[in-house]
Scaffold this active site. Structure first.
Site, PDB file in Angstrom:
ATOM      1  CD1 TRP A   1      -2.976   1.722   0.941  1.00  0.00           C
ATOM      2  CD2 TRP A   1      -1.432   2.044   1.526  1.00  0.00           C
ATOM      3  NE1 TRP A   1      -3.726   2.413   1.398  1.00  0.00           N
ATOM      4  CE2 TRP A   1      -2.363   3.155   1.965  1.00  0.00           C
ATOM      5  CE3 TRP A   1      -0.680   2.953   3.511  1.00  0.00           C
ATOM      6  CZ2 TRP A   1      -2.921   4.503   2.611  1.00  0.00           C
ATOM      7  CZ3 TRP A   1      -0.185   3.810   2.996  1.00  0.00           C
ATOM      8  CH2 TRP A   1      -1.497   5.025   3.397  1.00  0.00           C
ATOM      9  CG  HIS A   2       3.614   2.435   3.235  1.00  0.00           C
ATOM     10  ND1 HIS A   2       2.453   0.978   3.969  1.00  0.00           N
ATOM     11  CD2 HIS A   2       3.184   3.314   4.100  1.00  0.00           C
ATOM     12  CE1 HIS A   2       2.458   1.826   4.988  1.00  0.00           C
ATOM     13  NE2 HIS A   2       2.837   2.673   5.081  1.00  0.00           N
ATOM     14  N   GLY A   3       3.642   1.580  -1.484  1.00  0.00           N
ATOM     15  CA  GLY A   3       4.633   2.253  -2.888  1.00  0.00           C
ATOM     16  C   GLY A   3       4.616   0.610  -3.393  1.00  0.00           C
TER      17      GLY A   3
ATOM     18  CG  PHE B   1       2.811   6.181   1.010  1.00  0.00           C
ATOM     19  CD1 PHE B   1       3.735   5.432   0.476  1.00  0.00           C
ATOM     20  CD2 PHE B   1       3.113   6.565   1.919  1.00  0.00           C
ATOM     21  CE1 PHE B   1       5.234   6.073   0.362  1.00  0.00           C
ATOM     22  CE2 PHE B   1       4.657   6.860   2.881  1.00  0.00           C
ATOM     23  CZ  PHE B   1       5.509   6.297   2.178  1.00  0.00           C
TER      24      PHE B   1
END
Lengths: 405, 467
Positions: free
Chosen positions: B317-319, B467
């Site tokens: 989800w963060h990248g 993000f």
């Protein structure tokens, strides 16, 4: 503490938003007041930071009203130190060219990106008054055009723009990029051109690792003598210029400094001794290392953006000048020795400028009459040896452009 | 339009003026918040406004349809919502990552594959608002809430400018009733809002200052073990100050208008276990993943698998990079290890002990593991991450190489990290007492604001926007 509560009557809801707005505005005003007080206490203002540039900019309306033909040498601190306008005029006068007034527009700390703003102001002043420069000599300073120099100037960029830009330029930025535009207006009008980045970069210097220092031993005797001679020179100045009004860019001196013709033989003798103290190898080596660290003066990895800015400057000057010369100022050949890689980059940058401006750059870096002892550090000429000699050379080289046709 | 820019200051003043004095009835206020939020969003890239509004409209009607459908159709409609939201996210955020990974894999197999790339610009805040919108349809599907009437209210809640671009991720059942009621703030709430905005701004300012030493370590400038540790600690401070500072500002700005947004951070670096860390770090994401992913997969019933999948997807989800995947898996592993050790007879005593030295040991171990995680998170690749982790543990006796200022920078980094948490501790526990002393409260806020106005870095965008 009064407390607002939810209400079905919308009118009753207004006070809380009014109080909120008031708190925001008063709080922010107070915080900005503290910021201004901090700047005041630390003597940080546009005048203390770019005083010489701002004084020169303010003098433009007067310059364009001069009855004589006008000449200008534009560039960095090397121009400021290395060109003596009143001596230049005198040399021309001696050659029978009497109708010329020249000005020194050399400023330390301005890379071509900032110089471009100043060049636009100069152009505006000339165009608005329908004046032209008879001769513009523009210095291409490779040391001001490197990536290192460019990156070092990023924290001060917005502050300098607000000092050198115009309302019209700010409005254009505001239209193109509202966030940046509002930021610039904020810096200019609410912070007296002192941005947070400028403050931070100033104080951050204390936390940076020290650069390489010279391994040579400083000559303490020389330092001591230098201090003593400095005091004598200060006293001599007070005596010989009793009516001098302190300014960083003196109109009376046409942006230059004092000239030998005004000084007594005793003072000039002290200067001879004083200049000799500049030649301590440890002092010069340390200066060289500092300039390598801050400006990449040997390898010269050029910044594309700064080269483009320089090209814009030259092209701007061409629009209001009868003749434009681009020069590289004399180099202290004892201390600034380019490696082959640096030479190649410099040559490539010169070619790029020449192609874009259609002007052949005159390389004055290795003039035979300019000797290493004429510098007071690794880059700047001293006044009564270096600047005097170089100014005479410029007068000899360019006087034919200044003859009335 | 960042919260810490003068243009946002003008935006907020204009917003409050119109919100408080011009639009006095419910409907105009809702539309005004919506338009303001879209203007706020549009300053980044107005072309993505239809995507935001479109996904809100579709989810609004899907939720209505889910509520009015039978079990079979319900499932289908929810699947549609999940596919749409995650599909948008996948397309914009992960497509290039997948293409590149496939190409790399084919290259490993010996095929010279150049599959190109989409190179699409990532819409700001997409990871936040898709999760928020998704939570609404899932809640309606599960019967946890009824669908709300009012498309404008729903769209406004999703686009609500304080939390739009970097969270916290709001739950529909928490925020939608507030938009229905449009609460008026009390003065205490406003003061609390000012405090949070100021503290958030201050943390962001500290984060910007820590960016320098962090970049030094992660971009190859660190020459000694001390500088490497300084860089890793600085990044821990930078990401905390940056993200929790933004969250504080978002919560504070919402409070000025009368809205309550739940806390997103609760002293995460004081956590005594990795499990506790995730109960304190980016709470709105970790609880979202727990409620909608972990529990949906069965929760404790197959803990190892479920934790690993949840943390892997949390990392992703963060990248879109393998470092984020590995970071997620690493946290999954240490969470499982914590559970396993807590349940084992040998370590259970230590795990549950309240003795000072045991707690101190647990804190040191947890913080160390979190730091290792941050190396994986921030490094420019797995090779670089491994090199930094090795450098952190290579005591070659080259401390002096770091130079005289390195120790000073290290000390200031540790102090900044600690100071941010101390500040948060006071905000969490002493706000009413501080607000009662107005003669201290307001000057303190003004001084902190002034300090923030004096410190600036040229590149100061918020990290979590990516993000």
């Amino acid at each position: 503490m009064p407390s607002s509560t939810s209400s079905s009557n919308p009118e009753a809801r207004r006070p809380i938003y009014g109080k909120t707005l008031l708190a925001i505005i008063l709080g922010m005003s107070a915080a900005l007041g503290l910021v201004k007080a901090f700047a005041y206490i630390n003597d940080a203002s546009s005048e203390t930071i770019l005083g010489r540039v701002l004084e020169a900019k303010a003098a433009l309306p007067q310059i364009v009203k001069e009855p004589q033909e006008l000449a200008m040498v534009f560039g960095s601190s090397m121009v400021r130190a290395g060109f003596s306008p009143r001596e230049f005029d005198q040399h021309l006068n001696d050659q029978g060219i009497q109708n010329i007034k020249s000005f020194n527009f050399g400023f330390g700390g301005l890379n071509p990106f900032f110089q471009d703003f100043l060049a636009r102001r100069i152009k505006e002043a000339f165009v608005e008054n329908d004046r032209r420069l008879k001769l513009a000599v523009i210095e291409f300073n490779p040391f001001q055009t490197t990536i290192t120099r460019h990156q070092g100037a990023l924290p001060i960029e917005d502050s300098f723009i607000t000092m050198l830009g115009t309302e019209k330029e700010f409005r254009k930025i505001l239209m193109d990029d509202p966030t940046r535009g509002v930021r610039l207006y904020n810096i200019k009008y609410l912070r007296d051109s002192i941005s947070a980045e400028m403050v931070t970069s100033y104080f951050a210097q204390s936390f940076q690792e020290p650069r390489n220092r010279t391994e040579l031993q400083r000559n303490e005797e020389m330092d001591k003598k230098r201090n003593e001679l400095g005091e004598l020179l200060n006293a001599a100045f007070d005596k010989e210029y009793p009516n001098y009004v302190n300014s960083q860019w003196s109109y009376e001196w046409q942006g230059g400094g004092t000239i030998a013709a005004e000084r007594s033989p005793e003072t000039l003798a002290i200067f001879e001794d004083y200049y000799a103290t500049d030649l301590d190898p440890a002092k010069l080596d340390d200066d060289r290392l500092n300039r390598i660290h801050t400006a990449d003066i040997l390898e010269m990895n050029f910044s594309d953006e700064l080269l483009e800015a320089f090209i814009r400057i030259v092209n701007e000057f061409k629009t209001f000048s009868d003749h434009v010369e681009v020069v590289l100022l004399p180099r202290n050949t004892d201390w600034i020795i380019y490696p082959e890689s640096g030479k190649k980059r410099l040559q490539s940058a010169i070619s790029r400028i020449e192609t874009a401006t259609n002007i052949k750059i005159k390389d004055h870096q290795n003039l035979p009459m300019m000797k290493p002892h004429m510098f007071n550090d690794t880059t700047h000429l001293n006044r009564y040896q270096g600047a005097t000699t170089y100014t005479q050379y410029l007068a000899q080289q360019y006087h034919h452009f200044l003859i009335d046709e | 339009m960042l919260f810490n820019t003068p243009i946002f200051f003008i935006f907020l003043i204009v917003f409050l003026l119109f919100y408080g004095f011009v639009f006095l009835r419910h409907k105009p206020k809702i539309y005004f918040i919506l338009v303001s939020s879209l203007v706020f969003y549009g300053t980044w890239n107005y072309r993505f406004i239809p995507l935001l509004v479109g996904s809100a409209v579709i989810d609004y009607f899907l939720a209505q349809a889910i509520y009015n459908s039978g079990q079979q159709r319900k499932k289908l409609l929810l699947t549609l919502s999940v596919v749409m939201n995650l599909g948008i996210l996948a397309l914009f955020k992960y497509a290039d990552f997948v293409i590149q990974s496939v190409a790399d894999f084919l290259n490993i197999l010996g095929y010279q594959a150049d599959l190109g790339s989409l190179s699409w610009v990532l819409p700001v805040g997409i990871s936040f608002y898709t999760f928020q919108s998704l939570s609404y349809t899932i809640d309606v599907y599960r019967g946890d809430m009824k669908p709300r009437k009012g498309l404008a209210e729903f769209t406004t809640a999703l686009a609500f400018f304080p939390q739009l671009v970097a969270g916290p991720i709001l739950r529909a059942k928490h925020i939608l009733p507030q938009f229905h009621k449009l609460p008026v703030p009390t003065w205490d709430m406003v003061c609390n809002g000012f405090l949070l905005v100021t503290i958030g701004l201050f943390k962001k300012t500290i984060a910007d200052l820590l960016a320098g030493p962090a970049a030094m370590a992660f971009d190859g400038g660190a020459v000694s073990v001390l500088e490497t540790w300084t860089g890793v600690l600085a990044f821990a401070g930078q990401i905390y100050g940056d993200f929790s500072g933004y969250s504080d500002m978002a919560i504070g700005i919402a409070m000025l208008i009368g809205f309550k947004i739940p806390l997103n951070f609760r002293l995460p670096y004081f956590a005594l276990s990795p499990v506790q860390f995730w109960q304190r770090w980016h709470i709105s994401l970790s609880t979202w993943l727990r409620d909608y992913l972990y529990i949906s997969m069965g929760g404790k019933h197959n803990r190892i698998r479920n934790v690993m999948i949840t943390m892997l997807l949390g990392g992703l989800w963060h990248g879109a990079a393998w470092t984020f995947v590995v970071w997620g898996l690493f946290h999954g592993l240490i969470i499982i290890a914590t559970h396993q050790l807590g349940n084992s007879s040998v370590f259970a005593g230590f795990a549950h002990s309240q003795r000072f030295f045991n707690k101190l040991s647990k804190w040191i171990i947890t913080f160390y593991l979190v730091l290792i995680g941050w190396v994986l998170f921030r490094a420019n690749g797995m090779d670089s991450a491994w090199q930094i982790i090795s450098q952190m543990h290579t005591f070659s006796g080259n401390l002096p190489d770091a130079g005289s200022k390195a120790l000073l920078v290290f000390s200031l980094t540790v102090a900044a990290l600690f100071f941010m948490h101390i500040m948060d501790y006071f905000v969490l526990n002493k706000t009413p007492q501080l607000m009662a002393k107005w003669w201290l409260f307001w000057p303190l806020l003004i001084i902190i604001q002034a300090i923030c106005l004096l410190i600036g870095e040229p590149t100061n965008a918020f990290i979590y926007f990516q993000f």
